[in-house]
Motif scaffolding. Structure first.
Motif, mmCIF file in Angstrom:
data_model
loop_
_atom_site.group_PDB
_atom_site.id
_atom_site.type_symbol
_atom_site.label_atom_id
_atom_site.label_comp_id
_atom_site.label_asym_id
_atom_site.label_seq_id
_atom_site.Cartn_x
_atom_site.Cartn_y
_atom_site.Cartn_z
ATOM 1 N N CYS A 177 -10.199 5.788 -7.603
ATOM 2 C CA CYS A 177 -9.761 5.900 -5.842
ATOM 3 C C CYS A 177 -10.478 6.647 -5.435
ATOM 4 O O CYS A 177 -11.069 6.621 -4.028
ATOM 5 C CB CYS A 177 -8.488 6.122 -6.142
ATOM 6 N N PHE B 200 -7.290 7.483 1.255
ATOM 7 C CA PHE B 200 -5.618 8.669 1.126
ATOM 8 C C PHE B 200 -5.512 8.850 -0.378
ATOM 9 O O PHE B 200 -4.309 9.433 -0.160
ATOM 10 C CB PHE B 200 -4.413 7.184 1.460
ATOM 11 N N HIS B 201 -6.820 8.902 -0.949
ATOM 12 C CA HIS B 201 -6.590 9.395 -2.521
ATOM 13 C C HIS B 201 -5.850 10.651 -2.570
ATOM 14 O O HIS B 201 -5.180 11.566 -3.272
ATOM 15 C CB HIS B 201 -7.388 9.190 -3.165
ATOM 16 N N LYS C 99 -0.401 7.549 -7.012
ATOM 17 C CA LYS C 99 -0.756 6.878 -7.630
ATOM 18 C C LYS C 99 -2.204 6.711 -7.957
ATOM 19 O O LYS C 99 -2.678 6.276 -8.583
ATOM 20 C CB LYS C 99 -0.630 5.922 -7.230
ATOM 21 N N ALA C 100 -3.179 7.694 -7.304
ATOM 22 C CA ALA C 100 -4.359 8.021 -6.869
ATOM 23 C C ALA C 100 -4.908 8.182 -8.644
ATOM 24 O O ALA C 100 -4.675 8.912 -9.766
ATOM 25 C CB ALA C 100 -5.170 8.894 -5.929
ATOM 26 N N CYS D 153 -1.493 11.096 -2.288
ATOM 27 C CA CYS D 153 -1.264 9.547 -2.617
ATOM 28 C C CYS D 153 -1.107 9.873 -4.700
ATOM 29 O O CYS D 153 -1.257 10.062 -5.066
ATOM 30 C CB CYS D 153 -2.304 7.941 -3.351
ATOM 31 N N CYS E 125 -6.211 -1.631 -1.213
ATOM 32 C CA CYS E 125 -5.800 -0.256 -2.714
ATOM 33 C C CYS E 125 -5.707 -0.952 -4.054
ATOM 34 O O CYS E 125 -5.647 -2.093 -4.196
ATOM 35 C CB CYS E 125 -4.370 -0.541 -2.258
ATOM 36 N N HIS E 126 -6.430 -0.464 -4.974
ATOM 37 C CA HIS E 126 -6.453 -0.027 -6.528
ATOM 38 C C HIS E 126 -5.494 -0.444 -6.935
ATOM 39 O O HIS E 126 -5.187 -1.057 -8.372
ATOM 40 C CB HIS E 126 -7.123 0.991 -7.009
ATOM 41 N N PHE E 127 -3.935 -0.489 -7.174
ATOM 42 C CA PHE E 127 -3.295 0.137 -7.722
ATOM 43 C C PHE E 127 -1.524 -0.322 -6.500
ATOM 44 O O PHE E 127 -0.812 -0.022 -6.499
ATOM 45 C CB PHE E 127 -2.433 1.073 -8.162
ATOM 46 N N CYS F 272 -11.148 5.999 -1.516
ATOM 47 C CA CYS F 272 -9.923 5.475 -0.803
ATOM 48 C C CYS F 272 -9.652 6.974 -0.482
ATOM 49 O O CYS F 272 -9.312 7.497 -0.777
ATOM 50 C CB CYS F 272 -8.568 4.846 -1.932
ATOM 51 N N PRO G 271 -11.496 0.942 -1.686
ATOM 52 C CA PRO G 271 -10.844 -0.717 -1.927
ATOM 53 C C PRO G 271 -10.974 -1.672 -0.721
ATOM 54 O O PRO G 271 -10.867 -1.168 0.235
ATOM 55 C CB PRO G 271 -9.554 0.264 -2.179
ATOM 56 N N HIS H 64 1.068 -1.676 -0.254
ATOM 57 C CA HIS H 64 -0.244 -0.245 -0.089
ATOM 58 C C HIS H 64 0.671 1.252 0.052
ATOM 59 O O HIS H 64 1.766 1.480 0.309
ATOM 60 C CB HIS H 64 -1.156 0.379 1.137
ATOM 61 N N PRO H 65 0.276 2.477 -1.083
ATOM 62 C CA PRO H 65 1.308 3.443 -0.922
ATOM 63 C C PRO H 65 1.322 4.157 0.535
ATOM 64 O O PRO H 65 2.360 4.785 1.015
ATOM 65 C CB PRO H 65 0.623 4.962 -1.798
HETATM 66 S S1 SF4 Z 1 -6.045 3.071 -3.621
HETATM 67 FE FE1 SF4 Z 1 -5.600 5.149 -5.158
HETATM 68 S S2 SF4 Z 1 -5.326 6.485 -3.868
HETATM 69 FE FE2 SF4 Z 1 -6.242 3.963 -2.174
HETATM 70 S S3 SF4 Z 1 -3.852 4.014 -1.837
HETATM 71 FE FE3 SF4 Z 1 -4.189 2.511 -3.783
HETATM 72 S S4 SF4 Z 1 -3.459 4.104 -5.288
HETATM 73 FE FE4 SF4 Z 1 -3.203 5.594 -3.597
#
Ligand code: SF4
Ligand SMILES: Nc1ncnc2c1ncn2[C@@H]1O[C@H](COP(=O)(O)OP(=O)(O)OP(=O)(O)O)[C@@H](O)[C@H]1O
Ligand SMILES: [Mg+2]
Length: 337
Positions: free
Chosen positions: A312, A301-302, A307-308, A305, A333-335, A299, A317, A259-260
């Protein structure tokens, strides 16, 4: 007498199973004291703790760690979700049944200075749960208290001294003895060493680990920081703004964080090797932790983040296995990766 149990440390079965746990504190406002909003302190926590293990629960101040621990022990009534201890659903139990179950689950508090009443003697503090639960006559309770004091490394000779006469480390031992009095199987240790001098911290951590081995205890160990829980946790859960974002075996989490947010937390820990330290990439998180009164959509955290993507902001997620093979490495996390 504290019972020693013979169960192997990693029996592997689930002792505590938490699903969809929410604690929303109402915010009262206006002249009529109406509810004008909620602090979403815990906002959909999923986690499980295996029998005999230590699960570290880590996250920044205010992310909901203590509230999660208290809600699992039913010291705070959850707004939603389920909590099973040894297969028994706790959230629907009557007050009397929760009280009886409480013997099996206890809390060790962060601050041994404010959590022990200085007007009471050690004997009174440790014997209180034994008296409440009518565990023996006066003589038996006295023997039990002496035994508990020895178990945590305190000389029973001091039984009539007051808590304020002891140092922080000794007070935390008193708190641990009290938590052990009713032979619990599960203990939430809420930052049990962070108020202590660094020189004393290792002694109390060692004591907790020894007790776990001897008594077959299961711990949820709350800490601010990933480096504190590294050596004592079998697995680690990382929390952000009321939710668990990653849950994995300690070795996996520290080696391959998915997770980021975990990656950012780990990147902030200095590495002892000067060459590695020189080339260490730090992830600087932009902005502050958002308010739990009005958390971000999807999410949460977006906004911080790197990577958002659009999804997100829209979809929460789910915490699910994301590691290699039949991994028990969970991430929300989606990514991931
Ligand atoms: S779901 Fe998206 S915003 Fe949330 S941590 Fe993963 S990549 Fe980042
Ligand atoms: N009784 C309460 N009423 C209203 N809000 C509360 C209450 N208890 C906690 N909160 C809020 O809930 C959020 C989570 O608090 P909590 O104490 O669980 O966080 P924490 O992760 O343990 O933080 P810390 O690391 O500082 O101990 C915070 O925003 C806090 O202000
Ligand atoms: Mg706390």
């Amino acid at each position: 007498m504290v019972q020693e149990v013979q169960t192997p440390k990693k029996a592997g079965t689930t002792l505590v199973d938490v699903k969809g746990l929410k604690v929303h504190f109402p915010i009262k406002g206006g002249l009529l004291g109406r509810t004008v909003g909620h602090v979403k302190a815990v906002d959909g926590v999923d986690l499980f703790v295996r029998r005999g293990e230590t699960l570290g629960l880590v996250g920044e101040s205010g992310c909901g760690k203590s509230t999660t621990g208290r809600a699992i022990l039913q010291l705070i009534k959850p707004t939603a979700g389920t909590v099973k201890l040894d297969g028994v659903e706790l959230t629907t139990l009557s007050t009397g049944a929760i009280r009886r179950t409480r013997a099996n689950m206890q809390m060790v508090f962060q601050d041994p200075f404010s959590s022990l009443d200085p007007r009471y003697t050690i004997g009174q503090i440790i014997s209180e749960p034994l008296e409440n639960f009518k565990r023996g006559n006066a003589k038996e309770i006295q023997e039990h208290v002496a035994n508990l004091m020895e178990t945590v490394g305190l000389n029973p000779f001091y039984v009539n001294r007051f808590a304020h006469e002891f140092s922080g480390g000794q007070r935390q031992r008193i708190g641990i003895a009290r938590a052990l009095a009713l032979n619990p199987s599960f203990i939430v240790a809420d930052e049990p060493v962070s108020a202590l001098d660094v020189s004393i911290q290792a002694q109390v951590l060692n004591l907790l680990q020894d007790l776990q081995g001897k008594l077959g205890l299961t711990y949820l160990f709350v800490a601010h920081n990933l480096s504190v829980v590294k050596h004592i946790s079998d697995r680690v859960a990382v929390m952000y703004l009321g939710r668990i974002v990653e849950l994995a075996d300690s070795a996996d989490l520290y080696k391959t964080p998915l997770h980021p947010y975990t990656q950012a937390l780990l990147s902030a820990i200095p590495v002892p090797d000067p060459d590695v330290e020189l080339h260490r990439k730090r992830i600087i998180l932009e902005g502050d932790v958002p308010s739990p009164v009005n958390p971000p959509s999807g999410c949460n955290f977006h906004p911080r983040c790197w990577k958002a993507q659009a999804i997100c902001r829209e979809q929460i997620p789910v915490l699910e296995p994301k590691g290699a093979g039949d991994s028990h490495h969970y991430a929300a996390c989606h990514f991931p990766g």
